[in-house]
Design an enzyme around this catalytic site. Structure first.
Site, PDB file in Angstrom:
ATOM      1  CE  LYS A   4      29.109 -31.766 -29.661  1.00  0.00           C
ATOM      2  NZ  LYS A   4      28.222 -32.697 -30.362  1.00  0.00           N
ATOM      3  CD  GLN A  60      27.422 -36.263 -30.516  1.00  0.00           C
ATOM      4  OE1 GLN A  60      27.224 -35.173 -29.993  1.00  0.00           O
ATOM      5  NE2 GLN A  60      28.254 -36.428 -31.521  1.00  0.00           N
ATOM      6  CG  ASP A  98      22.770 -30.561 -33.392  1.00  0.00           C
ATOM      7  OD1 ASP A  98      23.948 -30.180 -33.523  1.00  0.00           O
ATOM      8  OD2 ASP A  98      22.432 -31.578 -32.771  1.00  0.00           O
TER       9      ASP A  98
HETATM   10  N1  GUN Z   1      27.580 -35.988 -34.540  1.00  0.00           N
HETATM   11  C1  GUN Z   1      28.605 -35.486 -35.285  1.00  0.00           C
HETATM   12  N2  GUN Z   1      28.450 -34.154 -35.461  1.00  0.00           N
HETATM   13  C2  GUN Z   1      27.310 -33.803 -34.814  1.00  0.00           C
HETATM   14  C3  GUN Z   1      26.617 -32.573 -34.634  1.00  0.00           C
HETATM   15  O1  GUN Z   1      27.018 -31.504 -35.113  1.00  0.00           O
HETATM   16  N3  GUN Z   1      25.489 -32.629 -33.888  1.00  0.00           N
HETATM   17  C4  GUN Z   1      25.009 -33.791 -33.363  1.00  0.00           C
HETATM   18  N4  GUN Z   1      23.880 -33.753 -32.667  1.00  0.00           N
HETATM   19  N5  GUN Z   1      25.622 -34.947 -33.517  1.00  0.00           N
HETATM   20  C5  GUN Z   1      26.762 -34.957 -34.240  1.00  0.00           C
END
Ligand code: GUN
Length: 290
Positions: free
Chosen positions: A51, A95, A118
């Site tokens: 990311k 996350q 998110d």
């Molecule tokens: N863990 C796996 N997919 C995601 C996501 O889309 N956002 C977040 N914050 N954590 C994740």
């Protein structure tokens, strides 16, 4: 049979993002994303690294905050509050999953909904239900919708089955398919549903998001169906240097020959999640000035 190439569709989305980031910068706004990672889950570290690299590549400011697994709920909340106040940060992502002693729901509710890229905050969940486009749509289901569109799959009137009911994928996916931009007939199935294979056989479009390696077998899938595989499961494989390989929730080799179109793992939905996160970050930056 069409293999839906997530890498190439994600690359298109990222080029749109690059242009939009440049446009915002010309108007005096440098978009910014903060990614918070608590603990040392190896897969999470891979995702977060990716990311941050994507942000850099697109000209988006990024802040990566890695906290030890022993971080308390209060310490994590303090970080979220600081990021809420930080004008250089338009998007905040914590996350998932956090360590067990952290209550994820409390953390999500502490994020300013205008920075919740998110789309997990109750305000954004409500906006998705209301089809209010000012909300943030969770990245993975948004990516699945974009893949369907890019592959030219008509959703209106189709029988769509969503396998899985998580807040991250299953529920928002079902809402998107049902919504007025898509108009599918939607069934949500899960591990407690009676006769999952029969439900899945009714699908023109099957979205597999249960997190069980290769659970969907050939006899679960109707001839000519479109299959979107959201699963990213690590299975032990001693022939690999890493000691594991990635498989989806769909037994790809036996299912693919029956499909009209299918996403591979890796290289299907995975690359879309990050691309849509970048889109959401730009949406947050744009909305911060309007
Ligand atoms: N863990 C796996 N997919 C995601 C996501 O889309 N956002 C977040 N914050 N954590 C994740």
């Amino acid at each position: 049979m069409q293999i839906i190439d997530g890498k190439s569709v994600a690359a298109q989305v990222l080029e749109e993002c690059r242009a939009e980031a440049a446009d915002l910068l010309a108007r005096g706004i440098k978009p910014g994303l903060a990614v918070v990672l608590v603990g040392d889950d190896p897969a999470s570290h891979v995702y977060v690294g990716s990311k941050v690299r994507t942000c850099l590549d697109l000209g988006i400011h990024s802040e990566k905050i890695v906290l030890p697994a022993t971080t308390t709920q209060e310490e994590l909340l303090a970080v979220v509050h600081r990021l809420n106040r930080d004008e250089a940060i338009h998007g905040i992502l914590v996350q998932s999953p956090p360590p067990d002693h952290i209550d994820e729901d409390t953390i999500i509710r502490a994020i300013n909904p205008c920075k919740d890229v998110d789309g997990f905050h109750p305000e954004n969940v409500a906006k998705l239900t209301l089809e209010d486009a000012t909300g943030f749509v969770p990245c993975t289901p948004a990516g699945c919708m974009r893949l369907l569109a890019a592959a030219g799959i008509a959703t209106a009137g189709a029988n769509a089955v969503v396998l899985g009911r998580s807040m991250i994928v299953g529920k928002p996916m079902a809402l998107l398919l049902l919504g007025k931009n898509s108009n599918a007939t939607v069934t949500i199935a899960h591990s407690r549903s009676r006769d999952l294979p029969a439900i899945c056989r009714g699908a023109d479009i099957l979205i597999a998001a249960v997190g069980r390696p290769e659970m969907v077998r050939a006899d679960w899938v109707r001839e000519g169906a479109v299959v979107i595989d959201v699963g990213i499961n690590r299975v032990l494989d001693s022939s690999k240097k890493s000691g594991f390989r990635l498989v989806g929730d769909v037994a790809y080799d036996e299912v693919a020959p029956r499909c009209k179109a299918i996403t591979p793992v890796p290289g299907g939905v995975g690359p879309m999640t990050i691309a849509m996160l970048m889109k959401n970050t730009l949406q947050a930056a744009r909305q911060s000035i309007s």
